[in-house]
Design a protein around this motif. Sequence first.
Motif, mmCIF file in Angstrom:
data_model
loop_
_atom_site.group_PDB
_atom_site.id
_atom_site.type_symbol
_atom_site.label_atom_id
_atom_site.label_comp_id
_atom_site.label_asym_id
_atom_site.label_seq_id
_atom_site.Cartn_x
_atom_site.Cartn_y
_atom_site.Cartn_z
ATOM 1 N N VAL A 165 1.415 -1.145 3.313
ATOM 2 C CA VAL A 165 0.123 -0.586 2.943
ATOM 3 C C VAL A 165 -0.595 -1.589 2.050
ATOM 4 O O VAL A 165 -0.053 -2.024 1.036
ATOM 5 C CB VAL A 165 0.296 0.756 2.186
ATOM 6 C CG1 VAL A 165 -1.055 1.301 1.727
ATOM 7 C CG2 VAL A 165 1.022 1.776 3.056
ATOM 8 N N SER A 166 -1.794 -1.970 2.449
ATOM 9 C CA SER A 166 -2.613 -2.877 1.651
ATOM 10 C C SER A 166 -3.354 -2.057 0.597
ATOM 11 O O SER A 166 -3.978 -1.042 0.915
ATOM 12 C CB SER A 166 -3.613 -3.602 2.544
ATOM 13 O OG SER A 166 -4.495 -4.389 1.767
ATOM 14 N N LEU A 167 -3.271 -2.497 -0.640
ATOM 15 C CA LEU A 167 -3.973 -1.841 -1.744
ATOM 16 C C LEU A 167 -5.053 -2.782 -2.238
ATOM 17 O O LEU A 167 -4.752 -3.818 -2.814
ATOM 18 C CB LEU A 167 -2.997 -1.515 -2.882
ATOM 19 C CG LEU A 167 -1.821 -0.618 -2.505
ATOM 20 C CD1 LEU A 167 -0.808 -0.572 -3.632
ATOM 21 C CD2 LEU A 167 -2.311 0.770 -2.159
ATOM 22 N N SER A 168 -6.272 -2.471 -2.008
ATOM 23 C CA SER A 168 -7.448 -3.225 -2.462
ATOM 24 C C SER A 168 -7.550 -4.635 -1.875
ATOM 25 O O SER A 168 -8.337 -5.427 -2.342
ATOM 26 C CB SER A 168 -7.489 -3.298 -3.991
ATOM 27 O OG SER A 168 -6.535 -4.210 -4.480
ATOM 28 N N GLY A 169 -6.763 -4.957 -0.895
ATOM 29 C CA GLY A 169 -6.848 -6.273 -0.277
ATOM 30 C C GLY A 169 -6.203 -7.405 -1.058
ATOM 31 O O GLY A 169 -6.134 -8.523 -0.585
ATOM 32 N N HIS A 170 -5.735 -7.130 -2.282
ATOM 33 C CA HIS A 170 -5.145 -8.179 -3.105
ATOM 34 C C HIS A 170 -3.738 -7.847 -3.564
ATOM 35 O O HIS A 170 -3.183 -8.518 -4.426
ATOM 36 C CB HIS A 170 -6.030 -8.459 -4.317
ATOM 37 C CG HIS A 170 -7.413 -8.879 -3.936
ATOM 38 N ND1 HIS A 170 -7.684 -10.106 -3.377
ATOM 39 C CD2 HIS A 170 -8.590 -8.226 -3.995
ATOM 40 C CE1 HIS A 170 -8.986 -10.196 -3.126
ATOM 41 N NE2 HIS A 170 -9.548 -9.066 -3.492
ATOM 42 N N SER A 171 -3.191 -6.793 -2.997
ATOM 43 C CA SER A 171 -1.812 -6.394 -3.269
ATOM 44 C C SER A 171 -1.375 -5.496 -2.126
ATOM 45 O O SER A 171 -2.206 -5.028 -1.346
ATOM 46 C CB SER A 171 -1.685 -5.655 -4.607
ATOM 47 O OG SER A 171 -2.315 -4.395 -4.535
ATOM 48 N N ALA A 172 -0.069 -5.265 -2.034
ATOM 49 C CA ALA A 172 0.446 -4.407 -0.970
ATOM 50 C C ALA A 172 1.775 -3.805 -1.398
ATOM 51 O O ALA A 172 2.474 -4.366 -2.246
ATOM 52 C CB ALA A 172 0.633 -5.202 0.325
ATOM 53 N N VAL A 173 2.098 -2.675 -0.810
ATOM 54 C CA VAL A 173 3.405 -2.066 -0.980
ATOM 55 C C VAL A 173 4.076 -2.060 0.389
ATOM 56 O O VAL A 173 3.481 -1.631 1.379
ATOM 57 C CB VAL A 173 3.311 -0.638 -1.553
ATOM 58 C CG1 VAL A 173 4.664 0.051 -1.533
ATOM 59 C CG2 VAL A 173 2.765 -0.674 -2.969
ATOM 60 N N THR A 174 5.294 -2.585 0.427
ATOM 61 C CA THR A 174 6.078 -2.591 1.653
ATOM 62 C C THR A 174 7.222 -1.610 1.468
ATOM 63 O O THR A 174 7.941 -1.674 0.474
ATOM 64 C CB THR A 174 6.621 -4.001 1.969
ATOM 65 O OG1 THR A 174 5.521 -4.922 1.975
ATOM 66 C CG2 THR A 174 7.307 -4.032 3.327
ATOM 67 N N LEU A 175 7.370 -0.696 2.417
ATOM 68 C CA LEU A 175 8.396 0.330 2.344
ATOM 69 C C LEU A 175 9.632 -0.111 3.117
ATOM 70 O O LEU A 175 9.527 -0.872 4.087
ATOM 71 C CB LEU A 175 7.876 1.646 2.916
ATOM 72 C CG LEU A 175 6.834 2.399 2.086
ATOM 73 C CD1 LEU A 175 5.492 1.705 2.074
ATOM 74 C CD2 LEU A 175 6.678 3.807 2.607
ATOM 75 N N THR A 176 10.774 0.394 2.703
ATOM 76 C CA THR A 176 12.010 0.103 3.419
ATOM 77 C C THR A 176 12.106 1.003 4.637
ATOM 78 O O THR A 176 11.624 2.129 4.634
ATOM 79 C CB THR A 176 13.240 0.342 2.525
ATOM 80 O OG1 THR A 176 13.171 1.662 1.996
ATOM 81 C CG2 THR A 176 13.303 -0.659 1.393
ATOM 82 N N ALA A 177 12.717 0.492 5.680
ATOM 83 C CA ALA A 177 12.960 1.302 6.875
ATOM 84 C C ALA A 177 14.072 2.303 6.566
ATOM 85 O O ALA A 177 14.948 2.017 5.734
ATOM 86 C CB ALA A 177 13.366 0.405 8.043
ATOM 87 N N PRO A 178 14.066 3.461 7.202
ATOM 88 C CA PRO A 178 15.115 4.448 6.959
ATOM 89 C C PRO A 178 16.509 3.837 7.133
ATOM 90 O O PRO A 178 16.778 3.134 8.100
ATOM 91 C CB PRO A 178 14.851 5.523 8.012
ATOM 92 C CG PRO A 178 13.381 5.418 8.272
ATOM 93 C CD PRO A 178 13.082 3.940 8.166
#
Length: 191
Positions: A74-87
């Motif tokens: 998920v891109s947050l404001s275009g200058h950071s992101a959160v990457t989630l782990t796969a199940p």
Amino acid sequence: MRTLRKSGLVLASAVIGLTGVVAGAGTGSAEPRSPFAAQGRHAGLTPAQISGLQKEVDAFIKTSGGKQVALNRVSLSGHSAVTLTAPGESRVRDLAGTKTAKFTPGNCGDKNFCAYQGRNYTGYEFTMWACKVWELPGDGWGRGGSWFNNQSRGTRAVMYGKHMQKVYTTPPAPFGDPHGDWRPVWFIKNC
């Protein structure tokens, strides 16, 4: 620009945690409807894992904002992101196959500061590349955690508490701490 709020992210962490458990439990044969499902199939995820991961991303976006740019990112404001782990996995990985740089602990690319939800660079990865003060996504991270400063050589990051009191200044980049503690940290100035 949307500012992340800790109260919403605590709920998101709870929802994400619950959906992650449920997502990995089923075998599911229905084809997931995510526009990013092909990334999951290419990465070897089952339809149930793809569907569960999409639900986690949807819950994160609902409470935290942002825009989905990959099955687990998920891109947050275009200058950071959160990457989630796969199940069923403890570390994030690039399901989109777009990163080509040599990676440091976790998956922190060149010129980034990365905060990890778990110890030893595990759990969700919050990647910051624009120089500013960032709010850590949720006080649900609590104990444990880790971080890696992979910015320009010599760059230091500063971590702040709830009332912007200085908590810690990192050693110069490149440097990381596989055994950090997010409890006192609410904000990070990555540069």
